[in-house]
Each structure stands twice: as structure tokens, then as C-alpha cells.
Enzyme design. Structure first.
Site, PDB file in Angstrom:
ATOM      1  N   LYS A  27     105.754  59.114  61.854  1.00 30.57           N
ATOM      2  CA  LYS A  27     106.004  60.146  62.567  1.00 30.57           C
ATOM      3  C   LYS A  27     105.247  60.197  64.100  1.00 30.57           C
ATOM      4  CE  LYS A  27     105.921  64.365  61.558  1.00 30.57           C
ATOM      5  NZ  LYS A  27     105.606  65.483  63.092  1.00 30.57           N
ATOM      6  N   ASP A  41      94.218  51.153  71.511  1.00 29.32           N
ATOM      7  CA  ASP A  41      95.118  50.778  72.366  1.00 29.32           C
ATOM      8  C   ASP A  41      93.767  50.807  73.679  1.00 29.32           C
ATOM      9  OD1 ASP A  41      97.559  50.859  72.016  1.00 29.32           O
ATOM     10  OD2 ASP A  41      97.987  52.506  73.181  1.00 29.32           O
ATOM     11  N   SER A  49     101.429  60.705  61.704  1.00 33.62           N
ATOM     12  CA  SER A  49     101.274  61.864  62.440  1.00 33.62           C
ATOM     13  C   SER A  49     100.114  62.036  63.465  1.00 33.62           C
ATOM     14  CB  SER A  49     101.521  63.484  61.869  1.00 33.62           C
ATOM     15  OG  SER A  49     102.098  64.582  62.794  1.00 33.62           O
TER      16      SER A  49
END
Length: 445
Positions: free
Chosen positions: A327, A313, A302
Site C-alpha cells: 500500500k 535503502d 502503509s
């Protein structure tokens, strides 16, 4: 008041009107919509009939409030593993938990096939000290079978007065028989951030959960490390998110912001395009661009995955460890009015800055490191991933990944992933035996 947990609703009126006007088959569409509404009302009539039959004929006089609460619970939990209804007591207890202090054993749990499953024990709590592990299934609490309880009922049964004892019966993968574990309850002070300076030149920061205290704790950790180690000597930071089950979305965004100058951290996309939200970094990079390694494993879920995905990224961090839990859904907490509790409802999927959905896939590390698991624990330390949970949301692109290793050695000297991170910051390349690139191809579900 709504709080987004990683664990709004749009109207369809405009879209329906457009279809009615533009479609040459508008009359057919309208008839189908009306039929669908009629079907929903007929099913509600069925519910009313069953409710009246139970009230009139059950062997003992039932409690109307409990009947309704049970019906609501069943409806919401049938949606996915993370949506749930909380009565007023459970809602109050959840608010205490996210504030960072509560009574209990110190475990993050979910419900899996009728049993309570341990997502992760919280560091330095009675549960972690008693040897409770990620992936354990709790079949009994004080001798009472968990099967048939709701998650809230099971959690409430594990809570109790401080210094009292509870006995959990644990079903552990690979164990020959269930294990009985006695644990003494304590006030759980969740200290979400711990840190120290390693070797005089690396700042190690362990983030165990994302509650209301996490960002403040992280800022203090970075400030203390920067004060202790001169900038010219500090080679970088290691942020350890292993077995961190997540928490609050705003904390994931602010933790990511502590290492980013600018840019998107995460976006959430609901059922309708107008529900898309984008969250960007704010506050500036507190580490002034120092190299960063993030550790993840099968118990990182999560909010942990949001942070790892954002920093990866933006090419701000190197990810080391094993694939994360996967998740990638957002639960919005919707209070239902005084005395009625709240709804934790899955309202969106979240996406990393590059547009990747983590749901049922997880974050793959740049360098995969498998720990040496003791013989008595082999076969028990692979976490069941989101993709293996019954009723989970499917992956956005249709491909899914299973669980990965979640074992973290109790002694730092045995922690291969941690030492790989330290070596990486010192410019030492991980050897081919200990590290291998994360697999590129996703595994079909």
C-alpha cells in the site's frame, strides 16, 4: 486542519494558460476543455434529475441527507479502495482511533467486493484472542448481511457498549463453511509498542500500529533496553512490523528517525510536480548505530512499509520475512466543516529514499523466511495484496506483485523468522532451506 494518513491539491490555471499561448492548436485545446466542462455539468444535471425523481417517486419518502451522503460515498469509493467519505460520527470515531483508545473488537478492516475484509487483528484485543485472522472476510454481523452496507456502517455495527457481545460470520479461505465467531466488546487500549530483552543481549521491539503514541513508546523501549543491557553486551535490535497495518505518516517518519542520523525517509508525489514533499530524519539514531533487523510479512502495510523501505535503502537494517502488502498511497484527511464530517482522499503515492514506489509491489525482504503453517490453516494465510484489491492504483512502473504469507506462530519457539533474526544478529547465517533471496523479477499484473 489536515492530517495525513497512510491509508495538497494543485491548481492547473498556470499550466492551462501556457498551453493556450504556446500551442499552435490552442483554439482546439480550448474547445476540448470547454466541451469537457460542459459534459461535467450535464452529468451533474443528470444527478439532479435522478435525485428529484427518487424524491418524488420512491415507494417511501426518502431522507434527503441520506440520499446526498450515499451519493458522496459512492463517488469517493469509486476512486480507489482507500478513499472514503466520513460523516460527522465516523470522523469523530476515527479521531478516537488514531489517538490510541476506542471501544470495539480490535481489528483493522477494509471493504473488499462488498464484504468487510480483515487487514489485521490488533494484538491482545478481543478479535485476536477469538482467532480472527488477516484476510478473513466478514459476511454477517449479528446475522445481518454486510453486503449493501458501507464500511462505516459495518464498523459502527461492530462497535457497541463494553461487555456486550457480537457475532461475526467469517468466510475464510480454505474453510469448508462460514465460521460463526462470538466476541465480547472491550475498550481497546492500543498499546502500539511492546518490548523485551532476548537472551540478555538483543532488544526485541514489537510495533503494532502507528498512532499518536507510537514514537513515544518506541523511545521508551529503546531507553529501557539500553538501561538494562550494557552497550558492550547489546548486539542489536529486532523491530517486528509483521501484521502492522500502518497509520499516521508523521509517526512513520519519527519512528524511522529513531534509527537514522540523517537523510530522507520518504517522499510523496501527487498528480502535479509542485505537490512533491520530502520528509527527512530528525533527532538522531537513538540506538547509536547498533545492528538492526526489521521483520515484515504480507500483513505489513502503509506506514510499516515506509519504515522498512527507509531503513533498507539507507542500509541501516536487514529485512527478514515475506513480501509486504504494497500500500504505497497517501490519504489526506480533509475536514469539511462543522457537522459535515471529513474526506479521506488519496492525494499522492509515496516513494522510498532510493525513489522506489511501493504501490502494488511492496517491500521484498533481504532474507525470505516462510513459516511452517499448521495443516488446518494451510492455504488460508496468504494475504490478498494491494495489487489484488479492486480499483487499486496501478504500480508506478507497471509491474505488480501478489500477496505473501502473513502467518505468525503464536508460540515464539515456532517463529522461524524471529529466530532467523536473532541468529543473524549473533552472526549466524540463515540456512539455505529456511531462507532464500527475495525474487528479483516483478510479476506482471
Amino acid at each position: 486542519m489536515r492530517k495525513t494518513l497512510l491509508f495538497p491539491l494543485g491548481a492547473l490555471t498556470g499550466a492551462c494558460l501556457t498551453l493556450l499561448v504556446a500551442s499552435p492548436h490552442g483554439g482546439v485545446w480550448a474547445a476540448r476543455a470547454a466541451a469537457s466542462a460542459d459534459d461535467a455539468y450535464s452529468r451533474l444535471n443528470l444527478f439532479g434529475e435522478v435525485f428529484e425523481r427518487v424524491k418524488a417517486s420512491y415507494v417511501e419518502k426518502p431522507d434527503n441527507s441520506k440520499l446526498i451522503e450515499g451519493a458522496i460515498t459512492g463517488m469517493v469509493t469509486s476512486l480507489d479502495p482507500h478513499s472514503r467519505y466520513m460523516n460527522d460520527k465516523a470522523w469523530t470515531e476515527m479521531q478516537e482511533t488514531t489517538s490510541g483508545e476506542f471501544g470495539g473488537l480490535g481489528i483493522e478492516v477494509t471493504m473488499e467486493e462488498g464484504l468487510v475484509k480483515v487487514v489485521s487483528p490488533i494484538d491482545d484485543t478481543p478479535a485476536s484472542k477469538a482467532g480472527i485472522m488477516s484476510g478473513d472476510l466478514i459476511s454477517k454481523i449479528d446475522g445481518d448481511a454486510v453486503q449493501g452496507m458501507t464500511l462505516e456502517q459495518a464498523v459502527n455495527k461492530m462497535k457497541g457498549p463494553v461487555d456486550t457481545q457480537t457475532k461475526l460470520t467469517i468466510v475464510r479461505k480454505g474453510a469448508d463453511a462460514p465460521l460463526d465467531v462470538a466476541i465480547k466488546r472491550e475498550i481497546i487500549h492500543v498499546r502500539p509498542v511492546r518490548f523485551h530483552v532476548e537472551n540478555g543481549d538483543i532488544g526485541y521491539i514489537r510495533v503494532t500500529s502507528f498512532n499518536e503514541q507510537t514514537t513515544d513508546g518506541l523511545k521508551k523501549a529503546i531507553a529501557s533496553i539500553s538501561k538494562e543491557v550494557p552497550p558492550e553486551k547489546l548486539v542489536g535490535y529486532v523491530m517486528d512490523l509483521r501484521n502492522n497495518p500502518g497509520g499516521l505518516l508523521d509517526q512513520a517518519v519519527s519512528v524511522s528517525s529513531a534509527f537514522l542520523q540523517r537523510g530522507e525517509v520518504v517522499s510523496t508525489r501527487g498528480r502535479n510536480p509542485e505537490e512533491t514533499q520530502r520528509f527527512t530524519a530528525h533527532g538522531g539514531d537513538l540506538t547509536k548505530g547498533k545492528p538492526l533487523v526489521v521483520l515484515v510479512n504480507g500483513g505489513s502495510a502503509s506506514a510499516s512499509e515506509i519504515v522498512a523501505g527507509a531503513l533498507h535503502d539507507h542500509k541501516r537494517a536487514t529485512i527478514i520475512g515475506t513480501r509486504s502488502f504494497g500500500k504505497g498511497s497517501v490519504q489526506t484527511i480533509i475536514p469539511l466543516g462543522a457537522g459535515n464530517g471529513a474526506l479521506a482522499l488519496t492525494t499522492a503515492r509515496y516513494y522510498t529514499p532510493s525513489g522506489r514506489s511501493i504501490q502494488a509491489q511492496g517491500i521484498a525482504p533481504d532474507i525470505e523466511i516462510l513459516q511452517d503453517v499448521p495443516p488446518e490453516l494451510k492455504g488460508r494465510m496468504d494475504t490478498m495484496a494491494e495489487s489484488q484489491m479492486r480499483g487499486h492504483l496501478s504500480a508506478a512502473d507497471g509491474t505488480e506483485q501478489t500477496g505473501s504469507q502473513s502467518y505468525v506462530p503464536p508460540e515464539e519457539k515456532d517463529d522461524k523468522a524471529l529466530h532467523t533474526a536473532y541468529d543473524f544478529l549473533h552472526g549466524v547465517t540463515a540456512n539455505a532451506v529456511a531462507a532464500k533471496p527475495a525474487p528479483k523479477a516483478a510479476v506482471p499484473n
